[in-house]
Design a protein around this motif. Structure first.
Motif, PDB file in Angstrom:
ATOM      1  N   THR A 201      16.682  20.414  10.174  1.00  0.00           N
ATOM      2  CA  THR A 201      16.350  19.675  11.392  1.00  0.00           C
ATOM      3  C   THR A 201      14.850  19.398  11.454  1.00  0.00           C
ATOM      4  O   THR A 201      14.034  20.298  11.226  1.00  0.00           O
ATOM      5  N   LEU A 202      14.480  18.162  11.789  1.00  0.00           N
ATOM      6  CA  LEU A 202      13.076  17.793  11.919  1.00  0.00           C
ATOM      7  C   LEU A 202      12.501  18.369  13.207  1.00  0.00           C
ATOM      8  O   LEU A 202      13.054  18.174  14.286  1.00  0.00           O
ATOM      9  N   HIS A 203      11.330  19.051  13.087  1.00  0.00           N
ATOM     10  CA  HIS A 203      10.642  19.590  14.254  1.00  0.00           C
ATOM     11  C   HIS A 203       9.335  18.862  14.549  1.00  0.00           C
ATOM     12  O   HIS A 203       8.982  18.672  15.709  1.00  0.00           O
ATOM     13  N   HIS A 204       8.588  18.464  13.507  1.00  0.00           N
ATOM     14  CA  HIS A 204       7.293  17.808  13.687  1.00  0.00           C
ATOM     15  C   HIS A 204       7.075  16.839  12.532  1.00  0.00           C
ATOM     16  O   HIS A 204       7.555  17.070  11.413  1.00  0.00           O
ATOM     17  N   SER A 205       6.315  15.771  12.781  1.00  0.00           N
ATOM     18  CA  SER A 205       5.930  14.869  11.692  1.00  0.00           C
ATOM     19  C   SER A 205       4.702  14.070  12.089  1.00  0.00           C
ATOM     20  O   SER A 205       4.414  13.890  13.282  1.00  0.00           O
ATOM     21  N   THR A 206       3.973  13.597  11.103  1.00  0.00           N
ATOM     22  CA  THR A 206       2.861  12.680  11.308  1.00  0.00           C
ATOM     23  C   THR A 206       2.685  11.824  10.067  1.00  0.00           C
ATOM     24  O   THR A 206       2.957  12.277   8.950  1.00  0.00           O
ATOM     25  N   TYR A 207       2.261  10.600  10.245  1.00  0.00           N
ATOM     26  CA  TYR A 207       1.811   9.793   9.117  1.00  0.00           C
ATOM     27  C   TYR A 207       0.375  10.196   8.771  1.00  0.00           C
ATOM     28  O   TYR A 207      -0.377  10.688   9.622  1.00  0.00           O
ATOM     29  N   VAL A 208       0.010  10.014   7.518  1.00  0.00           N
ATOM     30  CA  VAL A 208      -1.366  10.220   7.051  1.00  0.00           C
ATOM     31  C   VAL A 208      -1.776   8.911   6.388  1.00  0.00           C
ATOM     32  O   VAL A 208      -1.497   8.670   5.216  1.00  0.00           O
ATOM     33  N   ALA A 209      -2.398   8.041   7.177  1.00  0.00           N
ATOM     34  CA  ALA A 209      -2.762   6.700   6.714  1.00  0.00           C
ATOM     35  C   ALA A 209      -4.148   6.385   7.261  1.00  0.00           C
ATOM     36  O   ALA A 209      -4.300   6.098   8.448  1.00  0.00           O
TER      37      ALA A 209
ATOM     38  N   ILE B  56       0.848  -1.184   0.000  1.00  0.00           N
ATOM     39  CA  ILE B  56       0.000   0.000   0.000  1.00  0.00           C
ATOM     40  C   ILE B  56       0.890   1.242   0.000  1.00  0.00           C
ATOM     41  O   ILE B  56       2.059   1.192   0.386  1.00  0.00           O
ATOM     42  N   HIS B  57       0.319   2.360  -0.454  1.00  0.00           N
ATOM     43  CA  HIS B  57       1.003   3.649  -0.405  1.00  0.00           C
ATOM     44  C   HIS B  57       0.367   4.487   0.701  1.00  0.00           C
ATOM     45  O   HIS B  57      -0.855   4.673   0.706  1.00  0.00           O
ATOM     46  N   ILE B  58       1.166   4.980   1.626  1.00  0.00           N
ATOM     47  CA  ILE B  58       0.639   5.898   2.627  1.00  0.00           C
ATOM     48  C   ILE B  58       1.520   7.140   2.685  1.00  0.00           C
ATOM     49  O   ILE B  58       2.674   7.129   2.240  1.00  0.00           O
ATOM     50  N   SER B  59       0.970   8.218   3.233  1.00  0.00           N
ATOM     51  CA  SER B  59       1.632   9.510   3.188  1.00  0.00           C
ATOM     52  C   SER B  59       2.189   9.913   4.548  1.00  0.00           C
ATOM     53  O   SER B  59       1.841   9.340   5.589  1.00  0.00           O
ATOM     54  N   TRP B  60       3.038  10.921   4.518  1.00  0.00           N
ATOM     55  CA  TRP B  60       3.739  11.418   5.709  1.00  0.00           C
ATOM     56  C   TRP B  60       3.927  12.909   5.548  1.00  0.00           C
ATOM     57  O   TRP B  60       4.206  13.395   4.440  1.00  0.00           O
ATOM     58  N   LEU B  61       3.780  13.645   6.636  1.00  0.00           N
ATOM     59  CA  LEU B  61       4.037  15.078   6.653  1.00  0.00           C
ATOM     60  C   LEU B  61       5.128  15.388   7.659  1.00  0.00           C
ATOM     61  O   LEU B  61       5.137  14.827   8.764  1.00  0.00           O
ATOM     62  N   GLY B  62       6.028  16.256   7.293  1.00  0.00           N
ATOM     63  CA  GLY B  62       7.077  16.670   8.214  1.00  0.00           C
ATOM     64  C   GLY B  62       7.342  18.158   8.101  1.00  0.00           C
ATOM     65  O   GLY B  62       7.082  18.776   7.058  1.00  0.00           O
ATOM     66  N   LYS B  63       7.850  18.737   9.185  1.00  0.00           N
ATOM     67  CA  LYS B  63       8.307  20.123   9.177  1.00  0.00           C
ATOM     68  C   LYS B  63       9.793  20.135   9.497  1.00  0.00           C
ATOM     69  O   LYS B  63      10.221  19.672  10.558  1.00  0.00           O
TER      70      LYS B  63
ATOM     71  N   THR C  48      -4.121   2.371   1.668  1.00  0.00           N
ATOM     72  CA  THR C  48      -3.514   3.381   0.810  1.00  0.00           C
ATOM     73  C   THR C  48      -4.141   4.748   1.047  1.00  0.00           C
ATOM     74  O   THR C  48      -5.367   4.900   1.042  1.00  0.00           O
ATOM     75  N   THR C  49      -3.288   5.751   1.235  1.00  0.00           N
ATOM     76  CA  THR C  49      -3.707   7.139   1.425  1.00  0.00           C
ATOM     77  C   THR C  49      -2.710   8.019   0.690  1.00  0.00           C
ATOM     78  O   THR C  49      -1.557   8.135   1.101  1.00  0.00           O
ATOM     79  N   ARG C  50      -3.162   8.609  -0.406  1.00  0.00           N
ATOM     80  CA  ARG C  50      -2.273   9.433  -1.229  1.00  0.00           C
ATOM     81  C   ARG C  50      -2.782  10.863  -1.254  1.00  0.00           C
ATOM     82  O   ARG C  50      -3.980  11.104  -1.410  1.00  0.00           O
ATOM     83  N   LEU C  51      -1.858  11.810  -1.112  1.00  0.00           N
ATOM     84  CA  LEU C  51      -2.207  13.224  -1.141  1.00  0.00           C
ATOM     85  C   LEU C  51      -2.001  13.777  -2.547  1.00  0.00           C
ATOM     86  O   LEU C  51      -1.125  13.316  -3.292  1.00  0.00           O
TER      87      LEU C  51
END
Length: 722
Positions: free
Chosen positions: A457-465, A443-450, A498-501
């Motif tokens: 440098t990574l400050h925040h992240s979340t999966y979008v699934a 499956i394809h799933i998404s991820w968001l990061g700042k 699967t969750t695609r943006l």
């Protein structure tokens, strides 16, 4: 007892036919009349009006008398096109009225896909640029063009220039249209193919639309012929004036692009942005056993690199997918990936986000996962991974600002995108969805990061699934009433699907919240949603759907999440997905979304369609919505820029004093028959005639005034009561 059971069943079936919960002010409607209409992008301009990009087979669905502007074709190449109209539809701030339509000559392009301007968000609209899809035997792919006005300072009447970005059908550059414009009106773009044998490259166009020299890129073309490989451009023996243009080549051999040129750079160890380390000054050193000498006749392409990755034999180009520019600094951010080969020989894809300063010098790069973990163990990340979008978060001042990354993985393994609750620079982080859960691999799933714009440098992240249909391993219900009793994605081990943006569709609000649109299955919706998904275990089956969501600035939870699709029978999941969302834009009080109904059975839950729209689709029909909720209101998201008591040169209109404590007077060299005042939400406040507007009994605010002209048409302006 049987009678009561049947009544209960009937009530259940009625409730399961995809119910919709409509907010009082939200609106959602169609546009078009069987002309395969589609809306691709939407922005609110600094005068409050709304601009929508799209395409249609014809323009017969537009209201009679609408001002039409033919922008011509310039040099757009589309000789294999389908004779469509690519247009910019200009509406008032309420979407009640259309003001203008500007279109490329029929057949000039297949659509207008993106609208971009030189200004930073929530400042006065700057110079305006567009792109769109083309089909041409020689230069097909997509075009980029500059308009000769921006709808705020005046209506455009044509294109200043256009450029054909030649791309291979079906590849990243054509599908994603990766380009952006800086504050000086220079355009960066990628063209070519991806993961193939031919050519892929990033260039810059100057303000006049010509290929440009970038001082600190490492590949330059000499005006008299040949190439100069080195940096800076001014170090060329003939000076930078003897160079024609520069580029960043997305190719594993030939020019040593995105690879180290010296042993010292190849051996360079640095922080990976999240507590681990990585080797190599450049992002694709990881695939090779040595640095690359750009002066050598045959550059080294042998592997593997230090973690065991190597390049595949069947592909020589990388996949550029996103380009984003910070309008405050003109720094450039690039998203792409490369095909790779795992130590056992299986294929893989490695992502990279690369930051350049405004001169083209490399600043930093990020893999978005650990190559060497904090415990010093080296890993490969077996899921295929891609970059689907980049956006600047302007809510924090420089140098604390952040880059938002939309990435995607195909499958899961022991090392994947960084988790939302294990962030070295933010030990207390806890995202709405911290990790990939369940056991599904294909499956394809998404991820968001700042990432910090200064150093990655990574400050925040979340999966979008989103949840799979019939998901097991669900956690307990979330307690926040806004989250409407949905299972906690960080509890249990829920099966996801699967969750695609949507590609290059990220938007960031004034407070750093992040808006996405995408495709999911059992999509989580909030209590304030325009259209809800039945909760798991709440009765009824889910269906594939399009959704829009706004996350808080730290990804801790959504403040809004709504479906936008046609109704379906939750007893049999039919019909299937019948909408596609293409773009979103945050306003003061809600989210604008645009896309298309695909012409498959099932009406979306329409609301408040204006006279130029429709409550029913007719085949493939354009779709537009303005979705409101109390949790979305933020006055700082209002793009309206107020100017004081100025004459409108195109209309001879003057309103004074502006601002005032309540009474405005009107002067105009055109006869005004009536006027209407609306608040920032588009709600009517006052109507009247004559040269005086009295708002003494209304709250202090920014108001929009529409004037009806005796000669036909309308004029819009804004007034401030304080």
């Amino acid at each position: 007892m049987k009678i009561l059971s049947r009544i209960a069943l009937l009530l259940l079936v009625g409730s399961l036919f995809c119910p919709a919960w409509l907010s009082a002010q939200s609106r959602l409607f169609y546009a078009g009349s069987s002309g395969a209409e589609i809306f691709n992008d939407v922005v609110q301009l600094s005068d409050g009006t709304i601009l929508i990009a799209g395409a249609a087979d014809d323009l017969s669905w537009l209201p009679p008398g609408l001002n039409e502007i033919d922008l011509g074709t310039a040099t757009i190449a589309n000789n294999q096109g389908t004779n469509r109209f690519a247009f910019l539809l200009h509406a008032d701030s309420t979407l009640d009225n259309l003001l203008n339509i500007a279109y490329l000559s029929q057949g000039a392009a297949e659509d207008i896909r993106f609208i971009k301007t030189t200004n930073a968000p929530r400042t006065r609209t700057g110079e305006m640029f567009i792109s769109g899809t083309t089909e041409d035997t020689d230069d097909g792919g997509y075009f980029i063009a500059k308009l000769n006005n921006n709808f705020v300072d005046g209506l455009p009447t044509g294109l200043v220039w256009s450029y054909n970005a030649k791309c291979t059908a079906g590849d990243y550059p054509k599908n994603y249209q990766p380009w952006d414009v800086d504050a000086r009106g220079r355009v960066y773009f990628a063209r070519g193919d991806s993961h193939d044998f031919n050519w892929s490259i990033m260039h810059r166009l100057d303000r006049d639309g010509n290929l440009d020299v970038v001082e600190n890129w490492r590949l330059h073309w000499i005006a008299a012929g040949g190439e100069f490989r080195g940096t800076p451009a001014s170090s060329y023996s003939g000076g930078s004036g003897a160079l024609s243009h520069s580029g960043v080549l997305f190719k594993k051999g030939g020019r040593c692009a995105l690879r180290s040129w010296t042993q010292a750079d190849y051996e360079f160890w640095q922080a990976d942005g999240n507590g681990g380390t990585k080797k190599g000054k450049w992002p694709f050193d990881v695939l090779y056993a040595s640095p690359c000498d750009p002066a050598a006749a045959s550059q080294s392409t042998s592997g593997p690199g230090y973690t065991g990755y190597a390049t595949p034999s069947g592909s020589i180009t990388y996949g550029p997918s996103s380009i984003c520019i910070d309008r405050r600094t003109d720094d450039l951010y690039l998203g792409l990936n490369s095909k790779s080969r795992l130590p056992g020989g299986n294929p893989d894809f490695e992502p990279a986000v690369v930051a350049f300063d405004s001169s083209g010098a490399l600043r930093w790069w990020s893999r978005l996962y650990h190559e060497v973990r904090p415990d010093s163990t080296a890993w490969v990340s077996e899921p295929d991974q891609y970059i689907d979008g980049l956006a600047i978060d302007y809510s924090l001042p420089l140098p604390q600002s952040e880059l938002v990354v939309d990435a995607r993985c195909h499958g899961n393994n022991v090392e994947n995108f960084w988790e939302g609750d294990v962030i070295a620079a933010n030990p207390g982080a806890n995202a709405f969805q911290n990790r990939f859960t369940g056991s599904s691999g294909n499956i394809h799933i998404s991820w968001l990061g700042k990432l910090a714009t200064g150093n990655g440098t990574l400050h925040h992240s979340t999966y979008v699934a989103e949840y799979a249909e019939g998901a097991s391993g669900l956690g307990a219900a979330l307690t926040d009433p806004l989250l409407d009793g949905w299972p906690n994605p960080n509890a249990g081990w829920p099966e996801v699907n699967t969750t695609r943006l949507q590609q290059n569709a990220l938007k960031v609000t004034a407070d750093g919240s992040v808006i996405i649109i995408g495709t999911g299955r059992r999509t989580m919706t909030t209590a304030n949603a325009h259209q809800k998904m039945p909760r798991p275990g709440g009765g009824g089956f889910s269906a594939w759907n399009q959704f829009v969501r706004q996350y808080r600035n730290d990804f801790a939870q959504p403040d809004y999440s709504s479906l936008v699709r046609g109704t379906w029978d939750t007893l049999n999941t039919q019909p299937g997905n019948n909408t596609e969302l293409m773009a979103a834009f945050k306003t003061r009080s809600g989210i604008l979304v645009v896309g298309q109904h695909l012409g498959v059975d099932g009406e979306v839950p329409v609301a408040n369609a204006p006279a130029w729209g429709s409550a029913t689709y007719s085949g493939e029909s354009a779709l537009i919505g303005y979705l409101e909720a109390a949790e979305l209101v933020n006055p700082n998201d209002d793009p309206v820029v107020v100017t004081v008591a100025r004459a409108e040169p195109s209309t001879g209109l003057r309103i004074f004093p502006n601002p005032t404590t309540g009474i405005f007077r009107i002067q105009s060299d055109r006869t005004i028959t009536a006027w209407k005042v609306s608040n920032a939400l588009g709600q009517p406040v006052l109507r009247g005639t004559g040269p005086r507007i009295d708002l003494t009994r209304t709250p202090n605010a920014i108001y929009l005034v529409q004037f009806e002209l005796e000669a036909g048409g309308t004029i819009w302006t804004k007034v401030v009561k304080r």
